[in-house]
Structures are given as structure tokens and as C-alpha cells.
Design an enzyme around this catalytic site. Structure first.
Site, PDB file in Angstrom:
ATOM      1  CE  LYS A  63     -14.898 -32.297  28.303  1.00  8.58           C
ATOM      2  NZ  LYS A  63     -14.492 -33.638  28.668  1.00  8.58           N
ATOM      3  CB  SER A 317     -10.581 -26.200  29.812  1.00 11.70           C
ATOM      4  OG  SER A 317     -10.953 -25.846  30.999  1.00 11.70           O
TER       5      SER A 317
END
Length: 519
Positions: A63, A317
Site C-alpha cells: 500500500k 501483499s
């Protein structure tokens, strides 16, 4: 479950995003994350399994890329006013670090269910954290209120072209890092930012590479949108995989995904736990549930297609998981992989019967054994057995037991067996408890949630059984026995009462595990 995207394309859209991705500014704070081969998974599945290690980023997730790329492009006036975001945690940490690097004030609105490790990480990076609501959507609504009242600039976690472009640099790195032909890239999907960015870049340069989204069965918003041919809002969202707990795919991300994502595969929480273990075995990385989606989906794809020798890339992720959640993950990982069977077996009540039963199991390890005397003739045992990874290993064990005249019931897929019965086996209710109805409840887990649940349940019916165990997940699970007189009106009244409580619940009175061990 799978859903497939439209075969149509939109070249102009790809042109726009390619330019944004190529000019994205992410490496002031992000690293080019390594692409590691997973040797054990590769050998087991007969393919070359590659893992893109976004857990290696400074905030332990991808992110940071999108957040920094958006914030660095704000005007001086916007930077001076400060920024705000709603996030379950990973985008929040990325924005907090981006704002700190650029000297900008950041406010983060997080759901009350956000893992503590993510809250602490945001505060440590200088952001102001506001906890509000149980879901992302509730946190988002409050963040919009702050935009109106304070004049902050809202930095969206996924539905923004600059955020999408920042995440798209992952696709750019993959094509640069792996020279061999790539067959498919498996990407976790929440709101769609990372898969939109990767799909835009990869499909522009290498359209033959499959882009496969992977969603949790509890929050499969892209799967639902592809099935409907339009964006839809899920009626409810489970938050075990809190990093992808989104009810509706983003508008900008949908514009890309509907054309350039080849298909979406959904995975259960049990399958995510198994994938977390697989990733740990190969990399020693402890990823969060959302971070394991790529590997979980890839495993299902390989089994479905029967492919061999392919180069398959999965995006790891993120690794922002509460430590206490690992207890729950480890408990169900083997079940999720199909390597453990949970059985109810009736054995003779006599000396040596347990030894005889264990001898029949051979070298299969026993992971759990629960027993209490029932009568002079037979004993009912609750047993966990490792059965190996072969597709028919569990059925083979059941067949062997039945061939030796052991009455056996397979409880491996039974919800209350996995989460409650295994901790409660100890004897049946006395004869005086003959009017018991059994219910399973779920509620958002946060400080004080159990007390609030008990207050809501009230004193209308006597509680004859109760089991709750905090296992670090976002949802609390409770098993409750209520004494309800055997009267149609009374039973109708209790159902009406439970609906009014507002908690998700199931009637488990006829559950076989309950009947065998606790009734």
C-alpha cells in the site's frame, strides 16, 4: 467459485494508465520487492511457483506505493490542509509513512475491528488514528465527514488513478524480474487497486499473461460484479481477511478489471490459513490472511487445470497480522489443506480399545483426542488425525475404520466442531436439560464485544450451555444453549427474539457433533 471477465478491451484506458505507471513516484519510500521461488510448493504442485514479496516493504505491505504516489502529487494548498483516509490498516500505514516523509498532517479512520498491530504502526509513524465503526464502509463515511468539517484531502485506499498507478509498479517489476514466460499472476482483491494496476501494465505489454484475481468468500465483490456485469454492493462482508473486507469494487478499478482480469477465484478462510502455512514453510514469512489470497487461489487453479511446468506468480501483499490470530490460523491450517480429518468414532468401552484403535491408524499422527465415559458398552471419542495431502486420503481412512466395524462420523467440515465442540467435549447434559435449543452466533470482535453480546441476549431464556473463545479473528464466535419449553409458541418467540437481537446466527440443535457429545 470462479467468475470470468469480459473479452472486450479498452486500449485508450490502458494507454492512460501505462503513462501514469511509468511516471509513478514510489521509490522514495518503497523498495523493488524481491520475487522468490517457493521450492516446496513448486515441487508439490509440479509448477514453478514465484512469490512477490510485498511484505518486505517498509510498512509490510504494497500500500505504500499507491499512497505515496498520490500524496506526492498534491498541490501545496492540499498538502498544507492535511490528508485523511479510511482504512483497515495497510493503506493507513502507507499513508502515515508517506505523509511523514513529506511533512504532511495525516488522520486515519480505522474500523474498531482493525488488528492492534496496524493501529500501533500508524501512530508510530505520526498519524492521528480515529477508531470508528465495525466495517470499512462505516469508517469511510466518518472520514468523509472529516473532509467536510476540516478541509482535509481524502486519499482513497484503492479507487484513485494515481493510487492504482502506484500499485501498478508491481507489475512493472515482475516483468523485469522474471525473464521466463509467465503463465499467470494471482492477485488479492479487495477494492481492486492492486489488480487494476498490475492488469493495466501487464496486459499492455504481455496480453497473453493471465491476470487472475483471488477474493475471500466472505468479501467477493469483484466476483459478484463480474457475475452481474456491473458493480454491486454485497449485503454483508466477513472480516477474517480484513485487508480485503470491501463490499463494492471501486469505480475506477472496475473499469480496468472488467476488461483485463481474466477470472476471479474465491477462497475460504480455511484455505487462506492453509496458504499462510504454505508461505511460511517456503519463505518463513508470516503473512496476513489477505496476503495469502494469491497463493490460495493459485493452488485451486493448479488443481482445477491440472497444469505442469508453468511459471505462476502470486502476490504476497502484506504481513500485518496480530500475533494472537496465529493461534487460530495454526488450528485450522491443516484442515484447510485437507491434511487433517476430524472424526467422531464409537469404540468399545473396555481396556485396550484405544490402543487397538490407534494401531488401526498406523503411522498417521493423532493431533487431538477427546473422550468421556458414556456407558459400560461403548465410548464416543472426538479425534483429529493427520491424513496426508492426497486427494482421497481422508476417505481412505473412513473406509478403513468402517471396514473394521467402527461407527464413524466425519466432522471435518462441521463449523461448530472446528470452533466449539473440540474445546468442550466432556459429557452430555443431565436429564433435567431436555428442552435445550442450540444456536451459533457471530459478532464483530472488539473490546467489550462479548459483554455487549451477553447484555443483548438478556435473561429471557435460561442459558444451559455457553462457549466462547477469543482466537484473534475479527469475528467472535459463540455457541449458546437456550432452554426453551417444548411449545410451538415458545419456539416461535425465541426465533423472533433472536432476529431482533441483530446478530448473525444459526440453529444448530440438530448438529450431529452436538448430538453425539453434548446433548
Amino acid at each position: 467459485m470462479t467468475a470470468r471477465a469480459s473479452a472486450n478491451s479498452n486500449p485508450k484506458l490502458l494507454d492512460q494508465y501505462i503513462k501514469k505507471i511509468l511516471s509513478a513516484n514510489v521509490y522514495d519510500v518503497a523498495i523493488e520487492s524481491p520475487l522468490h521461488i517457493a521450492p516446496f510448493l513448486s515441487e508439490r504442485l509440479g509448477n514453478n511457483i514465484w512469490v512477490k514479496r510485498e511484505d518486505k516493504q517498509p510498512v509490510y505491505s504494497f500500500k505504500i506505493r499507491g499512497a505515496y504516489n498520490k500524496v506526492v502529487q498534491l498541490t501545496d494548498k492540499e498538502k498544507a490542509a492535511g490528508v485523511v483516509a479510511a482504512s483497515a490498516g495497510n493503506h493507513a500505514q502507507g499513508l502515515a509513512l508517506a505523509a511523514k516523509e513529506l511533512g504532511i498532517k495525516a488522520t486515519i479512520v480505522m474500523p474498531l475491528t482493525t488488528p492492534e498491530i496496524k493501529v500501533k504502526s500508524c501512530k508510530a509513524r505520526g498519524a492521528k488514528v480515529v477508531l470508528h465503526g465495525d466495517t470499512f464502509d462505516e469508517a469511510f463515511a466518518y472520514s468523509q465527514k472529516l473532509v467536510e468539517e476540516k478541509g482535509y484531502t481524502y486519499i482513497h485506499p484503492y479507487d484513485d488513478p494515481e493510487v492504482i498507478a502506484g500499485q501498478g509498479t508491481i507489475g512493472m517489476e515482475i516483468l523485469r524480474q522474471l525473464n521466463d514466460p509467465i503463465d499467470a499472476i494471482f492477485v488479492p482483491v479487495g477494492g481492486g487497486g492492486i489488480i487494476a494496476g498490475i492488469a493495466a501494465y501487464v496486459k499492455f505489454l504481455r496480453p497473453e499473461i493471465k491476470i487472475i484475481g483471488v477474493e475471500s468468500t466472505e468479501s467477493a465483490c469483484l466476483h459478484a460484479a463480474l457475475a452481474a456485469g456491473r458493480r454491486v454492493t454485497l449485503p454483508s462482508v466477513g472480516i477474517f481477511a480484513d485487508g480485503v473486507a470491501v463490499a463494492q469494487i471501486g469505480k475506477n478499478t472496475w473499469d480496468i478489471a472488467r476488461h483485463y482480469v481474466d477470472e476471479v477465484i474465491t477462497c475460504s478462510p480455511d484455505e487462506l490459513c492453509a496458504a499462510i502455512k504454505d508461505i511460511f514453510d517456503d519463505t518463513r514469512a508470516v503473512c496476513e490472511p489477505a496476503g495469502a489470497l494469491g497463493v490460495a487461489g493459485m493452488k485451486k487453479y493448479v488443481e482445477r487445470e491440472g497444469i505442469k511446468g508453468a511459471n505462476l506468480v502470486s502476490i504476497l501483499s502484506g504481513a500485518n497480522v496480530n500475533f494472537d490470530r496465529l493461534r487460530y490460523i495454526s488450528e485450522v491450517a491443516e484442515i484447510g489443506e485437507g491434511r487433517e480429518a476430524i472424526l467422531a468414532v464409537t469404540i468399545p468401552e473396555r481396556a485396550g480399545s484405544f490402543q487397538q484403535f490407534c494401531s488401526l491408524l498406523g503411522k498417521r499422527p493423532i493431533t487431538e483426542f477427546n473422550y468421556r465415559y458414556r456407558d459400560d458398552n461403548s465410548a464416543q471419542i472426538y479425534v483429529g488425525v493427520k491424513v496426508g495431502a492426497e486427494k482421497d486420503a481422508r476417505q481412505k481412512l473412513l473406509t478403513e475404520l468402517e471396514a473394521k466395524d467402527y461407527p464413524v462420523l466425519d466432522l471435518t467440515e462441521d463449523e461448530i466442531s472446528k470452533y466449539h465442540i473440540r474445546h468442550m467435549v466432556g459429557g452430555h447434559a443431565p436429564d433435567s436439560v431436555n428442552d435445550e435449543l442450540l444456536y451459533r452466533f457471530e459478532f464483530p470482535e472488539r473490546p467489550g464485544a462479548l459483554l455487549q453480546f451477553l447484555k443483548s441476549l438478556g435473561k429471557k431464556f435460561n442459558i444451559s450451555l455457553f462457549h466462547y473463545r477469543n482466537h484473534g479473528a475479527a469475528n467472535g464466535r459463540v455457541l449458546v444453549g437456550l432452554q426453551v419449553p417444548k411449545d410451538k409458541n415458545q419456539k416461535k418467540e425465541v426465533e423472533t427474539y433472536l432476529v431482533e437481537l441483530g446478530y448473525t446466527y444459526w440453529n444448530e440443535t440438530n448438529n450431529p457433533a452436538y448430538q453425539l457429545f453434548l446433548r
